[in-house]
Every structure is written in C-alpha cells, then in structure tokens.
Write a protein that holds these residues in place. Structure first.
Motif, PDB file in Angstrom:
ATOM      1  N   ILE A 123      73.036  18.314  87.781  1.00 58.71           N
ATOM      2  CA  ILE A 123      72.870  19.675  88.291  1.00 58.71           C
ATOM      3  C   ILE A 123      72.403  20.591  87.156  1.00 58.71           C
ATOM      4  CG2 ILE A 123      74.048  21.619  89.383  1.00 58.71           C
ATOM      5  CD1 ILE A 123      73.805  19.155  91.172  1.00 58.71           C
ATOM      6  N   ASP A 124      71.496  21.498  87.454  1.00 53.53           N
ATOM      7  CA  ASP A 124      71.083  22.498  86.468  1.00 53.53           C
ATOM      8  C   ASP A 124      72.174  23.565  86.417  1.00 53.53           C
ATOM      9  OD1 ASP A 124      69.945  24.432  84.863  1.00 53.53           O
ATOM     10  OD2 ASP A 124      67.968  24.316  85.798  1.00 53.53           O
ATOM     11  N   THR A 125      73.220  23.271  85.647  1.00 52.91           N
ATOM     12  CA  THR A 125      74.388  24.159  85.610  1.00 52.91           C
ATOM     13  C   THR A 125      74.066  25.509  84.976  1.00 52.91           C
ATOM     14  OG1 THR A 125      75.088  23.059  83.565  1.00 52.91           O
ATOM     15  CG2 THR A 125      76.039  22.263  85.619  1.00 52.91           C
ATOM     16  N   ARG A 126      73.078  25.537  84.083  1.00 55.40           N
ATOM     17  CA  ARG A 126      72.685  26.819  83.484  1.00 55.40           C
ATOM     18  C   ARG A 126      72.072  27.736  84.553  1.00 55.40           C
ATOM     19  NH1 ARG A 126      69.151  27.050  78.053  1.00 55.40           N
ATOM     20  NH2 ARG A 126      71.168  26.341  77.260  1.00 55.40           N
ATOM     21  N   ALA A 127      71.207  27.181  85.390  1.00 55.15           N
ATOM     22  CA  ALA A 127      70.598  27.985  86.458  1.00 55.15           C
ATOM     23  C   ALA A 127      71.661  28.487  87.423  1.00 55.15           C
ATOM     24  CB  ALA A 127      69.536  27.168  87.188  1.00 55.15           C
ATOM     25  N   LEU A 128      72.645  27.627  87.752  1.00 52.89           N
ATOM     26  CA  LEU A 128      73.717  28.060  88.655  1.00 52.89           C
ATOM     27  C   LEU A 128      74.552  29.180  88.039  1.00 52.89           C
ATOM     28  CD1 LEU A 128      75.291  24.948  90.435  1.00 52.89           C
ATOM     29  CD2 LEU A 128      74.129  26.893  91.459  1.00 52.89           C
ATOM     30  N   THR A 129      74.813  29.069  86.745  1.00 56.63           N
ATOM     31  CA  THR A 129      75.576  30.113  86.062  1.00 56.63           C
ATOM     32  C   THR A 129      74.833  31.439  86.107  1.00 56.63           C
ATOM     33  OG1 THR A 129      76.624  28.500  84.599  1.00 56.63           O
ATOM     34  CG2 THR A 129      76.601  30.794  83.863  1.00 56.63           C
ATOM     35  N   ARG A 130      73.541  31.394  85.870  1.00 52.45           N
ATOM     36  CA  ARG A 130      72.748  32.622  85.933  1.00 52.45           C
ATOM     37  C   ARG A 130      72.750  33.211  87.343  1.00 52.45           C
ATOM     38  NH1 ARG A 130      69.187  33.517  81.644  1.00 52.45           N
ATOM     39  NH2 ARG A 130      67.679  34.503  83.033  1.00 52.45           N
TER      40      ARG A 130
END
Length: 387
Positions: A123-130
């Motif tokens: 999962i692109d966890t950085r994108a989800l955090t943003r």
C-alpha cells in the motif's frame, strides 16, 4: 471496472481497502481472511507495532503505518498490551519479511492471523497519510481473500452502514469485567523480564479500566503502588469499598462524551470526596469533562511515538507517544483548572491539573517509553503524592 465502481483487481491482489470517499485500493493480504469496517488512521511510530495492535484504545480502527518496515522484528508475548488484539487491521508499505530479532517468537503475519487481524501490504501508505491529513480520518473497509475474490456489494454496504466513532461508548466493550489485583509485575528489563508486583505495596491505587494498556499498571507498580483494577462500569460504592489512596483513570477507545454518560458522575463524586486522581488519554478526557470542560472530535487525531509536547510550567519539551481522535478543548477549562501541557504540532490541550495538583491528567502515554523516559515522572508524581 465492476458495476460497484470498484476497479478490477490487478494480478496477484488478495487485499482490498475501500474508503468512504469512494476510493478503492488493492494490495496483498496477510494475516486473517475476512473483512472489517472502522475508522482509518495513521500512526507515525517506527517501533512498537505489536503494542499498537493490542492497545484497546485502537478498538474500531484500521492502522496505516507510516514506517515502511512493519513486522521485521516479529511478535512475542511480552509486547502484548492486552490479553487480545483490539485494532481491526493494518496497512503496510513493504511485504512482511522473516523476523530478525532475538525476542521473536512468531512471524508478524502469523501472529496477525492468530489474532484475527487483517493486514494489507504493498500500500502507498505515504499517499494515504497525506489523504487523511487533507480530508480527515475516513471510514474504511479492509478485506483479505486468499482467492482474490470479494463480494464488492457486501463491502460497500458494510461501509455505508458504519456510523463512525462519535457517540460510541467503546470503553464498555473492551473493559475487563472482574475486579482484580494487578499481579503481573512492574516494568520490563532486558534479561529479567517484568519485575514483581508486591501485594503489600502501599499506597493503594484503584485503576478504572476503560481499555487500559498493561504497561500503565506496570508503571504504577514500579512507582511503588499496589494496584487494583476495576471495570469501566464500577460504581462509586464499588471503588470506595476498596479503600483507595488514589484513583487512576485509564486510556481507552471511543467518544469520551459517550463513555462520560456513566463515567463522569462517578468521577465527580470522587472529586467531591477530594480523592487524588490521575488520568491518561481517555481518562484525561473524562477527567476534563468531570471538571466542567468539553471534548471534541479531532480532524485527523494524533497517533505515534514522536509527538512533542510542551510542559508550560518550565518550558520543557517531552517527546511523547499519543493515540487519540478526541481531545479536551483547552478554551473550555473552567476556573480552578490549569492547562499544563500543549501539543507543539497544533497547540491542542495535552494536560491539565486541579486541586493544587492532587488531580491531573495528560493526553499522551507516558508508559509507552517515547523519549524514552521523558514522562515517567508522572507516575512518580502521582504515587509519591499518595504516600
């Protein structure tokens, strides 16, 4: 693209995340199969993932870990913060690898499966955090199917039916039911494990369990207290009958206003008896409500092991661990109640005290060892003040 609006799965996808904003994200499932629905939040801690997953405060939540290498130290019995896991599942960037740690007793993915927790990797966890920082914490469905087959209509329906965490008294769902003496020891030391809990130790602290982490009780013991744990539904008579020298209000999940419907009157009666009180996280929020302040749902919440908090008394900055989606509104603190700590991220209330310091609470988790010992003084302050 299916008629549900969910894009078709890419090759090898066995996990699916659906968000309340309509977005669908495919990944690789691990841990237990099935589906869970709850609030999606992000956690910035680089260590302690097993502590996070077993913290009762995370009931009803799916954890998006910002640190990419989750699972690389495996899992073990000593890092459990409760008798069972309470988070619904987690999202990680990299695949769970074989553990490399001398304390490891099981692979993290095997432990997740045994605990009934769903995980998604890739999962692109950085994108989800943003996304969460921009839009707030959304409702979400996390699902894992080894076959890659999903009932997309059922997943959409489950998400549509989820009502959110506001108004939810989750503390009553995770609390222990039996009154008991904490006899599992004090804080952990390398090569020795957990220290002993002496039954004859004084002073006597009655801890109200709204979803407590075990390490809180260990720290109270380490500070010199004998600890008796009671249910979140304990009455004033139940507590007074135990003859406490002080009362501790634990952390826990859900909406403090909902839990406060039954907890605040008890706390207010304890305040009328001039009982020394210390609260952490949800306990801090309930104490604030009992003293006349208000609480509110936060836009994205604070979760991680690297949150700076300023102690207003002397300007010292403590590096803290946090996990909360609600907060005491510092602007509503009544006369006689002092704000003692604030978040350096957004200025929100992180501490209060009243009654000359005999009653106090903090929004963060001093027992979680951030800093790593910046905030242990709070346990000594409370227990030492009861002697």
């Amino acid at each position: 693209m299916s008629d549900t609006g969910i894009p078709d799965a890419p090759p090898g996808a066995t996990g699916l995340l659906l968000l309340s904003n309509g977005r669908a994200i495919w990944g690789k499932g691990f841990g237990a199969e099935g589906m869970r629905v709850g609030e999606l939040c992000f956690n910035t801690a680089m260590t302690g993932y097993q502590e996070v997953m077993t913290d009762p405060s995370y009931a009803g939540q799916i954890i998006n870990f910002t640190f990419p290498h989750i699972g690389n130290v495996g899992a073990n019995e000593e890092d459990q913060e409760a008798d069972r896991a309470h988070a619904l599942g987690c999202l990680v960037r990299e695949d769970v690898t074989a553990p490399s740690n001398f304390r490891e007793q099981a692979r993290f993915d095997a432990w997740m499966a045994a605990e009934g927790l769903i995980g998604l990797s890739g999962i692109d966890t950085r994108a989800l955090t943003r996304l969460i920082r921009r839009e707030g914490a959304p409702g979400a469905v996390i699902a894992h199917s080894a076959s890659g087959m999903f009932d997309r209509d059922a997943l959409r329906d489950a998400l549509a039916e989820w009502t959110g965490l506001e108004g939810q008294d989750l503390a009553s769902e995770v609390t222990g039911e039996e009154t008991h003496l904490w006899d599992r020891g004090g804080t952990w030391e390398l090569g020795q494990g957990f220290g002993k809990a002496g039954e004859g130790q004084q002073p006597h602290v009655v801890a109200i369990d709204y979803g407590a982490k075990s390490n809180i009780f260990r720290n109270l013991v380490q500070a010199g207290a004998r600890v008796t744990v009671v249910s979140a539904r304990a009455t004033l008579d139940d507590i007074v009958a135990l003859e406490p020298d002080g009362v501790f209000l634990s952390n826990g999940p859900g909406d403090p206003a909902a839990t406060g419907a039954h907890a605040v009157p008890v706390i207010q009666e304890l305040l009328e008896r001039d009982m020394p009180i210390f609260g952490i996280c949800l306990g801090h929020q309930l104490l604030g409500l009992a003293l006349g302040a208000k609480t509110a749902k936060m836009f994205q919440g604070h979760r991680g092991a690297n949150h700076p908090v300023k102690r207003l008394e002397d300007g010292v900055v403590e590096i803290t661990s946090m996990n909360h989606g609600f907060a005491v509104d510092g602007d509503t603190l009544p006369d006689g109640v002092t704000q003692t700590h604030v978040s350096l991220f957004d200025g929100t209330n992180c501490g209060l005290e009243a009654r000359g310091g005999r009653v106090f609470g903090v929004q963060y988790h001093p027992e979680a060892s951030p800093g790593p010992q910046d905030s242990f003084y709070l346990f000594e302050k409370f227990v030492g003040g009861l002697a």
